[in-house]
Motif scaffolding. Structure first.
Motif, short mmCIF file in Angstrom:
data_model
loop_
_atom_site.label_atom_id
_atom_site.label_comp_id
_atom_site.label_asym_id
_atom_site.label_seq_id
_atom_site.Cartn_x
_atom_site.Cartn_y
_atom_site.Cartn_z
N GLU A 60 0.83 -1.21 0.00
CA GLU A 60 0.00 0.00 0.00
C GLU A 60 0.87 1.26 0.00
N LYS A 105 2.29 1.77 -3.43
CA LYS A 105 1.28 2.32 -4.34
C LYS A 105 1.10 3.82 -4.12
N THR A 161 4.19 5.58 -5.51
CA THR A 161 4.16 5.56 -6.98
C THR A 161 3.25 6.67 -7.50
#
Length: 105
Positions: A10, A13, A16
């Motif tokens: 998580e 992500k 990113t």
């Protein structure tokens, strides 16, 4: 261990989404990306392109351009500014965070 892996995924992500900004996905949903160069107008774009070509020719020929001819001079500053504008600094920062995540586990 699975909870830590889920948290790491998580976090990865989130990072990113925050940092991967240089490459934009192609509009045709292919696996290609686009990097944009911001220019003021067509003249600046033309200068960048011609200076890149002159730089390549100079690198291949090893002959300095005729310094008397102003149009053959290479604007190295413009080339470096262009390269700097497409350098993925946010992505490099992201890679530092990825390294931190990998060393935590």
């Amino acid at each position: 261990m699975e909870v830590n892996e889920t948290k790491s995924l998580e976090r990865l992500k989130q990072l990113t989404a925050l940092y991967f900004k240089t490459l934009k996905p192609a509009k045709d949903n292919s696996k290609e990306y686009t990097a944009q160069i911001k220019v003021v107008n067509y003249l600046e774009l033309g200068c960048i392109i011609t200076d890149l070509l002159k730089l390549c020719i100079l690198a291949l020929d090893h002959d300095p351009p005729n310094s008397e001819n102003k149009s053959s001079a290479i604007n190295v500053s413009l080339i470096l500014e262009t390269v700097l504008s497409i350098f993925p600094s946010d992505e490099m920062e992201f890679l530092g965070f990825v390294k931190e995540i990998n060393t935590e586990n």
